[in-house]
Design an enzyme around this catalytic site. Sequence first.
Site, PDB file in Angstrom:
ATOM      1  N   PRO A  16      -3.745   0.393  19.121  1.00 53.26           N
ATOM      2  CA  PRO A  16      -3.608  -0.200  17.789  1.00 53.26           C
ATOM      3  C   PRO A  16      -3.529   0.792  16.624  1.00 53.26           C
ATOM      4  O   PRO A  16      -3.047   0.419  15.555  1.00 53.26           O
ATOM      5  CB  PRO A  16      -4.857  -1.079  17.654  1.00 53.26           C
ATOM      6  N   TYR A  62       4.405   6.387   9.781  1.00 52.10           N
ATOM      7  CA  TYR A  62       3.550   5.250   9.393  1.00 52.10           C
ATOM      8  C   TYR A  62       4.370   4.167   8.671  1.00 52.10           C
ATOM      9  O   TYR A  62       4.219   2.980   8.948  1.00 52.10           O
ATOM     10  CB  TYR A  62       2.405   5.750   8.500  1.00 52.10           C
ATOM     11  N   LYS A  93       1.475  -0.499  15.122  1.00 52.03           N
ATOM     12  CA  LYS A  93       2.916  -0.504  15.365  1.00 52.03           C
ATOM     13  C   LYS A  93       3.431  -1.681  16.191  1.00 52.03           C
ATOM     14  O   LYS A  93       4.651  -1.904  16.268  1.00 52.03           O
ATOM     15  CB  LYS A  93       3.333   0.800  16.065  1.00 52.03           C
ATOM     16  N   TYR A 137      -8.891   5.736   7.495  1.00 47.11           N
ATOM     17  CA  TYR A 137      -8.991   6.099   8.915  1.00 47.11           C
ATOM     18  C   TYR A 137      -9.964   7.268   9.004  1.00 47.11           C
ATOM     19  O   TYR A 137      -9.694   8.338   8.447  1.00 47.11           O
ATOM     20  CB  TYR A 137      -7.637   6.543   9.461  1.00 47.11           C
ATOM     21  N   HIS A 191       0.853  -1.198   0.000  1.00 46.28           N
ATOM     22  CA  HIS A 191       0.000   0.000   0.000  1.00 46.28           C
ATOM     23  C   HIS A 191       0.888   1.247   0.000  1.00 46.28           C
ATOM     24  O   HIS A 191       1.785   1.376   0.816  1.00 46.28           O
ATOM     25  CB  HIS A 191      -0.916   0.020   1.227  1.00 46.28           C
TER      26      HIS A 191
HETATM   27  C1  DHB Z   1      -5.075  -2.903  11.002  1.00 47.30           C
HETATM   28  C2  DHB Z   1      -4.904  -2.615  12.333  1.00 47.30           C
HETATM   29  C3  DHB Z   1      -4.523  -1.367  12.720  1.00 47.30           C
HETATM   30  O1  DHB Z   1      -4.338  -1.088  14.008  1.00 47.30           O
HETATM   31  C4  DHB Z   1      -4.301  -0.361  11.792  1.00 47.30           C
HETATM   32  O2  DHB Z   1      -3.913   0.862  12.209  1.00 47.30           O
HETATM   33  C5  DHB Z   1      -4.457  -0.648  10.472  1.00 47.30           C
HETATM   34  C6  DHB Z   1      -4.850  -1.920  10.077  1.00 47.30           C
HETATM   35  C7  DHB Z   1      -5.501  -4.248  10.564  1.00 47.30           C
HETATM   36  O3  DHB Z   1      -5.720  -5.117  11.431  1.00 47.30           O
HETATM   37  O4  DHB Z   1      -5.647  -4.471   9.371  1.00 47.30           O
END
Ligand code: DHB
Length: 393
Positions: free
Chosen positions: A295, A387, A299, A203, A74
């Site tokens: 989450p 990121y 990371k 997001y 991506h």
């Molecule tokens: C996923 C989990 C995340 O915390 C995130 O920021 C992006 C993707 C995932 O599980 O696909």
Amino acid sequence: MKLKTQVGIVGAGPAGLMLSHLLHLQGIESIIIETRSRNDIESTIRAGILEQGTVDLLRETGVGQRMEREGFRHHGIELRFDGAGHRIDFPSLTGGKSVTVYAQHEVIKDLVKARLDAGAQILFEVKGVGISGLDSAVPKIRFRKDDTDCEIACDAIAGCDGTQSICRPSIPAGVLTAYERVYPFGWFGILCEAPPSSAELVYALHDRGFALVSTRSPDIQRMYLQVDPSDRTENWSDDRIWAEFRRRLATRDGWAPKEGRIFSKVIIGMRSLVVEPMQYGRLFLVGDAAHVVPPTGAKGLNLAVADVRVLARALLEFYRSGRGDLLDRYSESVLRRIWRTQRFSWWMTSMLHRFPDSDAFQYRVQLAELVYVTSSRAASTTLAENYVGLPME
Ligand code: DHB
């Protein structure tokens, strides 16, 4: 039964497996013990975003073939707020870097297979794990395997046993300081059978809370909703889930998620935690055993792999030259990156969630920050370079 190895590893998650793999490539022997079954660790659903540096390391060390075939590269993400999407382009902001969507349990499968193919010992489903002699030159790991009492004598122990670590509380009281923040919300995660709703992750910040559109494959999608951490999955019918995703993700030009059968629902709590220092005598804590990130930004695995790189190099130096100074500096070395990654995960979380006590002022400041992040090249770069993963020092 008495066993002996160079590095005893507690925990067959990404940290323990990757450490064992890197040590093996340098001719250093290890044994991994794990309380769960192989099937269990290979099927537990976790996040799925690999930083550029993690991808490079898997590839360079010979465990990246399936990721290259089945993972998805991506080149950006979308931030969605106020009914419109705004793309952050990673390669143009980071000198060509990107991320790869490849689930954590797939990384685990690849590492378990590589380790077993190389003849490594991974002892699954062990019970009653304890560690001792941490301030001696021969620390020991005790456990039961198939009703036999076992002991591994080693030169160093790597505590890679996650948030419920038994290694961390084996450090004498008063040595560790914990820095913690618990967030007043959780994530409701689903897996569903549907085609991707979006080519890249979305997001979203909405008045009703955060939403995230992620993916696993052309047929399976991963999506998350901000919920109260004490909420229960039983309170959420499939209809209610889809209605909430439609509302939070709606755009002025009529975007809607592709819906399908939901086959997994979980609610996860969110917190930030760091314990310092990450070592005591011959015990070294790695990954979630010493730090947890919320989450947002995915990371956790990437940070564990960054710890592993530093520890593997320090152990190599120890065996090659007998010098312990890199090992002595392990905690200090990894904590710099850990705090920078904590800051990023806390920032993404704060920018993208509705706090229960937040008023209209705070919400407008959050929206203004999103406008800034998506319109200023400097601010977009701040997001993008974190990121895709900060460079290893
Ligand atoms: C996923 C989990 C995340 O915390 C995130 O920021 C992006 C993707 C995932 O599980 O696909």
